[in-house]
Write an enzyme that holds these catalytic residues in place. Structure first.
Site: not given
Length: 446
Positions: A418-419
């Site tokens: 998850d950036h």
């Protein structure tokens, strides 16, 4: 030098006692010309009263739920006397000649003001902004389908790209407030907005209805119950989480030699010692080294919940669809214990005997396609987790040792993350660290 002017409610036709539904500024605020000060709403239209020129709000005369009529004072604005911008008469639709007349009459109006006080207060009324798209009533739009919001909220929603039809209003009568728009956008960004087969935060065009039988023979087969349940969650996770996948390879030549040397011991105890057990232990070591991977975002999307336990989800391919049972407290269990538990939970998954607790509480998931093939893939994050590792088939490859090429068994690893929580550098370090655990069994067995 400065002077104060009163900003009054402009001529609003035959209407009186119009409620104030929004107060957009406070005393002490700096405003520019045409900045909205308050929002009024009649049973026919919504309008905003703007500042006639730039200045500082010295006094706010209205509050939410007050009622006003034409000529009532909205606020007192302090403006610089050297500002050459002229105040305007509050007559909607006035033309240039009206403006000139108002300017000529300004000295006379100023003379009529009381001389007491160091700064005279000039009576000025504000011209309403055009409200072509903000009327709200049966004469203009259908109230059952149109979002109920003021012009400023509509503008705020447009700036954020939010669809007001998807926002639930918390104001009087279901009116949408700025807080509602902000909360909706935040929920979409955090992945909390859920749809049934569609992601409600985006205005995707509808799927086309196609008669496939026109092109040839077809057979309709219903999805399994598990596939139906999984579809919505997978779609939500893919659309709602900014995925990035980091790829790497681990040299598992020594690991495989060690595993095979102990495979017979596991077989005697009724289970298999698979490479997946080593991947679980390596994942735990990496999660300890990089705590942000062992975390979840809260629903607000503003706080990271760090976990002090290590539960690993394992994707199991069953005839009914993909299941992800969770092995708990993997940091406290040895290789053989994990191998036994993995064998048992995988069997229960294929027999559809998993309990709700068996698929909850995961920290990090592993999806292994090594038994099938492939060189790399992008696994979908299993929210509320923030990372997942995909494993492809190991291949014997020539690896340069500084003097010659040596045959080494290389295992492809694909870590999706998850950036919003993890940046690329951290993901690269995490994946490389995990691979190093598999490459040196002394670290893995400590």
């Amino acid at each position: 030098m400065s002077r104060s002017i009163e900003i009054k409610v402009p001529d609003i036709g035959d209407f009186s006692n119009i409620p104030v539904i929004e107060v957009l500024v406070s005393a002490g605020d700096q405003v520019n010309a045409e900045d909205s000060l308050v929002t009024l709403e009649s049973d026919k239209a919504t309008m905003e009263v703007p500042a006639p020129q730039a200045g500082v709000i010295r006094e706010m005369r209205l509050k939410v739920n007050d009622t006003v009529s034409a000529g009532d004072v909205v606020a007192v604005l302090e403006v610089a006397t050297e500002d050459k911008a002229r105040t305007r008469e509050a007559t909607p639709g006035r033309d240039a000649s009206d403006a000139a007349s108002a300017d000529q009459a300004a000295p006379a109006r100023r003379q009529e003001q009381p001389a007491s006080g160091s700064q005279p207060v000039a009576a000025v009324t504000a011209t309403p902004l055009p409200q072509a798209d903000t009327t709200y009533g049966a004469a203009a739009i259908d109230p059952h389908t149109a979002p109920y919001a003021s012009p400023s909220v509509r503008k705020f929603a447009r700036e954020l790209g939010a669809d007001l039809k998807q926002v639930k209003g918390s104001g009087d009568g279901g009116r949408i407030l700025k807080e509602d728009v902000a909360g909706y956008v935040k929920s979409v960004v955090s992945g909390a907005a859920q749809g049934s087969g569609s992601f409600s935060g985006f205005n995707f065009p509808p799927l086309l209805k196609v008669d496939f039988s026109r092109f040839g023979k077809v057979t309709e087969q219903p999805l399994s119950r598990i596939a139906k349940l999984s579809a919505g969650f997978l779609h939500r996770n893919w659309v709602g989480i900014p995925h990035v996948t980091q790829h790497d390879e681990a040299d598992i030549t020594d690991m495989e030699s060690f595993r095979k040397s102990h495979a017979a011991d596991a077989q005697k105890q009724g289970f298999k010692l698979t490479p997946l057990v080593f991947l679980i232990k390596a994942s735990v070591m990496a999660l300890k080294q990089f705590p942000q991977f062992n975390a979840s975002l809260d629903l607000s999307g503003e706080n990271l919940i760090l976990k002090a336990y290590y539960n690993i989800g394992i994707a199991v391919d069953t005839p009914q669809g993909l299941m992800v049972p969770v092995l708990r407290e993997c940091d406290r269990k040895g290789m053989m214990d994990l191998a036994r538990e993995l064998s048992e939970v995988s069997a229960r998954a294929r027999e559809q005997k998993l309990k709700p607790d068996d698929i909850q509480g995961g920290c990090f998931s592993i999806s292994s396609l090594g038994g099938i093939g492939g060189t790399a893939f992008t696994p979908i994050i299993n929210a509320p987790e923030v990372a997942i590792m995909g494993v492809s088939r190991a291949r014997m490859q020539p690896v340069w040792d500084g003097q010659a090429f040596q045959p080494r068994l290389m295992l492809p690893l694909s870590v999706s993350y998850d950036h919003r929580v993890i940046d690329g550098a951290a993901a690269a370090r995490f994946t490389r660290y995990l691979a190093s655990q598999l490459e040196d069994l002394r670290r893995l067995t400590l």
